[in-house]
Design an enzyme around this catalytic site. Structure first.
Site, PDB file in Angstrom:
ATOM      1  CG  ASP A 109      42.516  36.775  32.664  1.00 23.06           C
ATOM      2  OD1 ASP A 109      42.861  37.962  32.604  1.00 23.06           O
ATOM      3  OD2 ASP A 109      41.436  36.408  33.156  1.00 23.06           O
ATOM      4  CG  ASP A 152      35.256  39.864  31.166  1.00 27.54           C
ATOM      5  OD1 ASP A 152      34.815  40.162  30.057  1.00 27.54           O
ATOM      6  OD2 ASP A 152      34.533  39.713  32.177  1.00 27.54           O
ATOM      7  CG  ASP A 178      37.948  34.807  33.829  1.00 24.82           C
ATOM      8  OD1 ASP A 178      37.031  35.346  34.464  1.00 24.82           O
ATOM      9  OD2 ASP A 178      38.811  35.454  33.199  1.00 24.82           O
TER      10      ASP A 178
END
Length: 234
Positions: free
Chosen positions: A171, A14, A12
């Site tokens: 995240d 961001d 991922d």
């Protein structure tokens, strides 16, 4: 020679590779303020961590009764975000070290993100991560964003990898759910500390409850090595 066998790693972007959430929050705050919503807080923003930009603005339109179109809101938020991102975007140092470690071993890697293709391209180029991360999938390119598995499955397809041989680094709760739905293992590095106990993270192969402060390239690599050995002996 890599100790990771046939494993591929899908990141991922961001909140995982780069600390872009403050820029996304500010872009969102400015966009909503321009449409009469003046009380958008960081706590409000945390509800959208891991959600694609397009889905985020669609939710805003419904939640705040905005008159602008989803397409217009999306273009406005992306424009504001890119202005902020070009000025300052920080890569998490241990994530950069992890990418460089994997690149040195020739491990196939990709980025699968809810951001727009242009935003992903801008961030990777500005931070120099594009030197190692050349396979990129945006949620704008698939039918469904996270928590659906589409972006991760498309990343595996572009890498020529079996989803079962892919490890996702994430995240956010929707991303961890998407990894599980794709049949991929997950290294979870929660951005929102309060979400560390979420059931979606409980299914992760490696859960670092302390987030980026706990993540190290060496520990992640060691876990991948153990995972590869287990896969080969299965």
């Amino acid at each position: 020679m890599s100790t990771l066998g046939g494993i591929s790693v899908v990141f991922d972007l961001d909140g995982t590779l780069v600390d872009s959430e403050p820029n996304y929050y500010e872009a969102g705050r400015q966009t909503l303020a321009a449409h009469g919503v003046s009380d958008f807080t960081w706590s409000d923003h945390e509800e959208y961590v891991g959600v694609s930009t397009q889905e985020t603005v669609a939710r805003w339109k419904e939640r705040y009764g905005l008159g602008a179109s989803v397409e217009g809101l999306l273009a406005e938020k992306n424009r504001r975000y890119l202005e902020l991102a070009r000025a300052a975007t920080r890569v998490y140092p241990q994530m950069r070290a992890f990418v460089e470690l994997l690149a040195g071993e020739g491990v196939p890697m990709a980025v699968a993100s809810g951001s727009s293709p242009r935003a992903i391209e801008t961030i990777l180029a500005r931070t120099g991560l594009d030197a190692h991360l050349r396979t990129v999938v945006s949620a704008d390119e698939v039918a469904r964003g996270k928590p659906a598995p589409d972006v991760f499955l498309e990343a595996a397809r572009r890498l020529g990898a079996d989803p079962a041989d892919c490890v996702v680094v994430e995240d956010a709760v929707p991303g961890a759910a998407a990894a599980h739905a794709a049949g991929m293992r997950c290294i979870a590095v929660p951005y929102v500390a309060a979400q560390a106990d979420a059931p979606e993270f409980a299914a992760a192969g490696l859960l670092l409850r302390g987030g980026q402060e706990e993540f190290t390239a060496r520990a992640a690599h060691e876990w991948l090595s153990r995972t590869a050995r287990t896969s080969r002996s299965a």
